[in-house]
Design a protein around this motif. Structure first.
Motif, PDB file in Angstrom:
ATOM      1  N   ARG A  94      -9.057   4.453  -1.262  1.00  0.00           N
ATOM      2  CA  ARG A  94      -9.670   5.140  -0.021  1.00  0.00           C
ATOM      3  C   ARG A  94      -9.264   6.616  -0.005  1.00  0.00           C
ATOM      4  NH1 ARG A  94      -9.126   3.710   6.414  1.00  0.00           N
ATOM      5  NH2 ARG A  94     -11.105   4.374   7.110  1.00  0.00           N
ATOM      6  N   ILE A  95     -10.284   7.289   0.495  1.00  0.00           N
ATOM      7  CA  ILE A  95     -10.128   8.916   0.547  1.00  0.00           C
ATOM      8  C   ILE A  95     -10.737   9.631   1.879  1.00  0.00           C
ATOM      9  CG2 ILE A  95     -10.515  11.121  -0.040  1.00  0.00           C
ATOM     10  CD1 ILE A  95     -11.153   8.233  -2.425  1.00  0.00           C
ATOM     11  N   VAL A  96      -9.746   9.791   2.827  1.00  0.00           N
ATOM     12  CA  VAL A  96     -10.120  10.091   4.064  1.00  0.00           C
ATOM     13  C   VAL A  96      -9.883  11.759   4.419  1.00  0.00           C
ATOM     14  CG1 VAL A  96      -9.830   9.826   6.713  1.00  0.00           C
ATOM     15  CG2 VAL A  96     -10.051   7.860   4.995  1.00  0.00           C
ATOM     16  N   GLU A  97     -10.834  12.445   4.782  1.00  0.00           N
ATOM     17  CA  GLU A  97     -10.596  13.763   5.328  1.00  0.00           C
ATOM     18  C   GLU A  97     -11.035  13.982   6.774  1.00  0.00           C
ATOM     19  OE1 GLU A  97      -9.197  16.459   3.187  1.00  0.00           O
ATOM     20  OE2 GLU A  97      -9.613  15.359   1.405  1.00  0.00           O
ATOM     21  N   ALA A  98     -10.217  14.474   7.653  1.00  0.00           N
ATOM     22  CA  ALA A  98     -10.428  14.479   9.206  1.00  0.00           C
ATOM     23  C   ALA A  98     -10.045  15.963   9.574  1.00  0.00           C
ATOM     24  CB  ALA A  98      -9.543  13.293   9.788  1.00  0.00           C
ATOM     25  N   TRP A  99     -11.304  16.327  10.324  1.00  0.00           N
ATOM     26  CA  TRP A  99     -11.348  17.701  10.760  1.00  0.00           C
ATOM     27  C   TRP A  99     -10.760  17.860  12.144  1.00  0.00           C
ATOM     28  CZ3 TRP A  99     -12.572  21.943   8.188  1.00  0.00           C
ATOM     29  CH2 TRP A  99     -12.864  23.090   8.802  1.00  0.00           C
ATOM     30  N   GLY A 100      -9.807  18.809  12.420  1.00  0.00           N
ATOM     31  CA  GLY A 100      -9.153  18.957  13.737  1.00  0.00           C
ATOM     32  C   GLY A 100      -9.998  18.922  14.788  1.00  0.00           C
ATOM     33  N   ASP A 101      -9.884  18.195  15.844  1.00  0.00           N
ATOM     34  CA  ASP A 101     -10.955  18.105  16.831  1.00  0.00           C
ATOM     35  C   ASP A 101      -9.959  18.384  18.134  1.00  0.00           C
ATOM     36  OD1 ASP A 101     -13.218  17.485  18.337  1.00  0.00           O
ATOM     37  OD2 ASP A 101     -12.291  15.966  19.305  1.00  0.00           O
ATOM     38  N   ASP A 153      -8.274  31.413  13.477  1.00  0.00           N
ATOM     39  CA  ASP A 153      -9.680  31.209  12.900  1.00  0.00           C
ATOM     40  C   ASP A 153      -9.728  30.134  11.862  1.00  0.00           C
ATOM     41  OD1 ASP A 153      -8.197  32.441  10.781  1.00  0.00           O
ATOM     42  OD2 ASP A 153      -9.887  33.298  10.004  1.00  0.00           O
ATOM     43  N   GLU A 154      -8.371  29.091  11.719  1.00  0.00           N
ATOM     44  CA  GLU A 154      -8.367  27.983  11.139  1.00  0.00           C
ATOM     45  C   GLU A 154      -8.160  26.921  11.862  1.00  0.00           C
ATOM     46  OE1 GLU A 154      -6.253  29.769   7.136  1.00  0.00           O
ATOM     47  OE2 GLU A 154      -4.818  29.282   8.810  1.00  0.00           O
ATOM     48  N   VAL A 155      -8.978  25.626  11.301  1.00  0.00           N
ATOM     49  CA  VAL A 155      -8.608  24.407  11.799  1.00  0.00           C
ATOM     50  C   VAL A 155      -7.914  23.401  10.920  1.00  0.00           C
ATOM     51  CG1 VAL A 155     -10.002  22.206  12.298  1.00  0.00           C
ATOM     52  CG2 VAL A 155     -11.103  24.613  12.604  1.00  0.00           C
ATOM     53  N   VAL A 156      -6.960  22.620  11.393  1.00  0.00           N
ATOM     54  CA  VAL A 156      -6.119  21.764  10.926  1.00  0.00           C
ATOM     55  C   VAL A 156      -6.779  20.470  10.492  1.00  0.00           C
ATOM     56  CG1 VAL A 156      -4.035  20.285  11.007  1.00  0.00           C
ATOM     57  CG2 VAL A 156      -4.034  22.551  12.114  1.00  0.00           C
ATOM     58  N   VAL A 157      -6.534  20.028   9.209  1.00  0.00           N
ATOM     59  CA  VAL A 157      -7.171  19.067   8.506  1.00  0.00           C
ATOM     60  C   VAL A 157      -6.260  17.843   8.064  1.00  0.00           C
ATOM     61  CG1 VAL A 157      -8.614  18.035   6.443  1.00  0.00           C
ATOM     62  CG2 VAL A 157      -9.175  20.185   7.568  1.00  0.00           C
ATOM     63  N   PHE A 158      -6.402  16.482   8.560  1.00  0.00           N
ATOM     64  CA  PHE A 158      -5.446  15.539   8.306  1.00  0.00           C
ATOM     65  C   PHE A 158      -6.253  14.639   7.352  1.00  0.00           C
ATOM     66  CE2 PHE A 158      -3.645  11.502   9.500  1.00  0.00           C
ATOM     67  CZ  PHE A 158      -2.172  11.723   9.576  1.00  0.00           C
ATOM     68  N   SER A 159      -5.701  14.515   6.221  1.00  0.00           N
ATOM     69  CA  SER A 159      -6.107  13.850   4.950  1.00  0.00           C
ATOM     70  C   SER A 159      -5.126  12.963   4.445  1.00  0.00           C
ATOM     71  CB  SER A 159      -6.413  14.998   4.083  1.00  0.00           C
ATOM     72  OG  SER A 159      -7.076  14.245   2.810  1.00  0.00           O
ATOM     73  N   MET A 203       0.781  -1.224  -0.049  1.00  0.00           N
ATOM     74  CA  MET A 203      -0.069   0.029  -0.045  1.00  0.00           C
ATOM     75  C   MET A 203       0.719   1.329  -0.099  1.00  0.00           C
ATOM     76  SD  MET A 203      -2.958   1.032   2.532  1.00  0.00           S
ATOM     77  CE  MET A 203      -1.799   2.169   3.907  1.00  0.00           C
ATOM     78  N   TYR A 204       0.598   2.184  -0.977  1.00  0.00           N
ATOM     79  CA  TYR A 204       1.021   3.430  -0.923  1.00  0.00           C
ATOM     80  C   TYR A 204       0.038   4.534  -0.505  1.00  0.00           C
ATOM     81  CZ  TYR A 204       4.697   6.707  -2.759  1.00  0.00           C
ATOM     82  OH  TYR A 204       5.463   7.935  -2.722  1.00  0.00           O
ATOM     83  N   VAL A 205       0.699   5.484   0.306  1.00  0.00           N
ATOM     84  CA  VAL A 205      -0.110   6.707   0.988  1.00  0.00           C
ATOM     85  C   VAL A 205       0.197   7.955   0.567  1.00  0.00           C
ATOM     86  CG1 VAL A 205      -0.978   7.675   3.085  1.00  0.00           C
ATOM     87  CG2 VAL A 205      -0.754   5.269   2.760  1.00  0.00           C
ATOM     88  N   GLN A 206      -0.882   8.891  -0.027  1.00  0.00           N
ATOM     89  CA  GLN A 206      -0.693  10.092  -0.243  1.00  0.00           C
ATOM     90  C   GLN A 206      -1.100  10.690   0.861  1.00  0.00           C
ATOM     91  OE1 GLN A 206      -1.995  11.195  -4.144  1.00  0.00           O
ATOM     92  NE2 GLN A 206      -0.177  10.500  -5.179  1.00  0.00           N
ATOM     93  N   GLY A 207      -0.222  11.615   1.766  1.00  0.00           N
ATOM     94  CA  GLY A 207      -0.861  12.308   2.868  1.00  0.00           C
ATOM     95  C   GLY A 207      -0.741  13.776   2.602  1.00  0.00           C
ATOM     96  N   PHE A 208      -1.542  14.395   3.295  1.00  0.00           N
ATOM     97  CA  PHE A 208      -1.855  15.823   3.443  1.00  0.00           C
ATOM     98  C   PHE A 208      -2.176  16.433   4.552  1.00  0.00           C
ATOM     99  CE2 PHE A 208      -3.206  13.757  -0.574  1.00  0.00           C
ATOM    100  CZ  PHE A 208      -2.815  14.454  -1.439  1.00  0.00           C
ATOM    101  N   VAL A 209      -1.845  17.688   4.782  1.00  0.00           N
ATOM    102  CA  VAL A 209      -2.373  18.376   6.069  1.00  0.00           C
ATOM    103  C   VAL A 209      -2.552  19.815   5.458  1.00  0.00           C
ATOM    104  CG1 VAL A 209      -1.659  19.271   8.372  1.00  0.00           C
ATOM    105  CG2 VAL A 209      -0.520  17.204   7.597  1.00  0.00           C
ATOM    106  N   VAL A 210      -3.660  20.379   6.015  1.00  0.00           N
ATOM    107  CA  VAL A 210      -4.308  21.693   5.384  1.00  0.00           C
ATOM    108  C   VAL A 210      -4.902  22.252   6.492  1.00  0.00           C
ATOM    109  CG1 VAL A 210      -5.641  22.528   3.728  1.00  0.00           C
ATOM    110  CG2 VAL A 210      -5.143  20.313   3.559  1.00  0.00           C
ATOM    111  N   ALA A 211      -4.714  23.828   6.265  1.00  0.00           N
ATOM    112  CA  ALA A 211      -5.166  24.740   7.369  1.00  0.00           C
ATOM    113  C   ALA A 211      -6.415  25.231   6.418  1.00  0.00           C
ATOM    114  CB  ALA A 211      -4.202  25.906   7.798  1.00  0.00           C
TER     115      ALA A 211
END
Length: 236
Positions: A37-44, A63-69, A2-10
């Motif tokens: 599979r595609i996952v978007e997870a909102w910072g909590d 005023d921004e939230v970190v998203v782990f995707s 398995m290969y993963v493309q990882g992202f982190v976004v504000a």
């Protein structure tokens, strides 16, 4: 493998629904290109760190939230083929022009699966982590990840994935290497833990932290590890 493309976004907190909609519209295209599979997870539960943290990684404002995707592919060849299609598909260009966040601060990279415990299914909360590991300690880290993953699954996690940086580019403003202050002889590791609920996660971590098997020495600098808890808003 398995290969993963990882992202982190504000993402601006006010744009949560716009971001979810944007991701949901992109998901079928990624599946068409080969993503499994595609996952978007909102910072909590994304804490501030002394040296590094997720907010600093993407220069998030108050005023921004970190998203782990992340995107999962069967292997690197499939991921590379998908990247070529993304670069030439006009639908991606159109979506890129209407992103509800600052793409210049997004960090991304390609990672090869290094260790996995458990199985997919029933994820309602995720812990995301990024670390810098000496390149010559890859096998030591693999052993460490397998042992810790087994303990995490024993205490409630459904799946634990650790992946090793293979294509982690330098960015103009932000990137994974700067996020964890990686040195020239270190590789970036992108990892996550899937839980059936936040409640199970909170209880599980109490048990994990008290488990003597978790007290072994880490083969990397834990002070530079960045981590946080995220609630999935898309799992396709």
């Amino acid at each position: 493998m398995m290969y993963v493309q990882g992202f982190v976004v504000a993402v601006p907190a006010a744009n949560k629904e716009a971001y979810r909609k944007h991701a949901a519209e992109a998901a079928p295209i990624f599946r068409e290109f080969g993503a499994t599979r595609i996952v978007e997870a909102w910072g909590d539960d994304v804490p501030d760190g002394k040296l590094t943290d997720f907010k600093g990684a993407v220069q998030a404002t108050p005023d921004e939230v970190v998203v782990f995707s992340w995107l999962e592919f069967p292997d690197k060849a499939a991921a590379d083929a998908a990247n070529e299609k993304m670069m030439s598909d006009p639908r991606m260009e159109e979506m890129g022009a209407s992103m509800p966040f600052d793409g210049k601060r997004m960090i991304h990279g390609g990672f090869a699966s290094l260790a996995q415990q458990g199985a997919r299914g029933g994820m309602a909360y995720v812990d995301g982590m990024v670390a810098a590991v000496p390149a010559d300690k890859k096998e030591a880290y693999r052993d460490f990840a397998r042992d810790h993953g087994a303990v995490l699954c024993e205490h409630g996690a459904t799946r634990v994935v650790d992946s090793w940086g293979e294509d982690v580019p330098d960015g103009k403003l932000t990137d994974f290497k700067r996020a964890v202050k990686a040195t020239g002889d270190e590789k970036v590791v992108y990892s996550w833990i899937e839980w059936p609920s936040k409640e199970v996660r909170d209880a599980g971590w109490q048990k994990v932290m008290a488990d003597p098997r978790m007290q072994r020495e880490m083969p990397f600098d834990g002070k530079r590890l960045i981590h946080g808890g995220f609630a999935p808003i898309l799992d396709a």
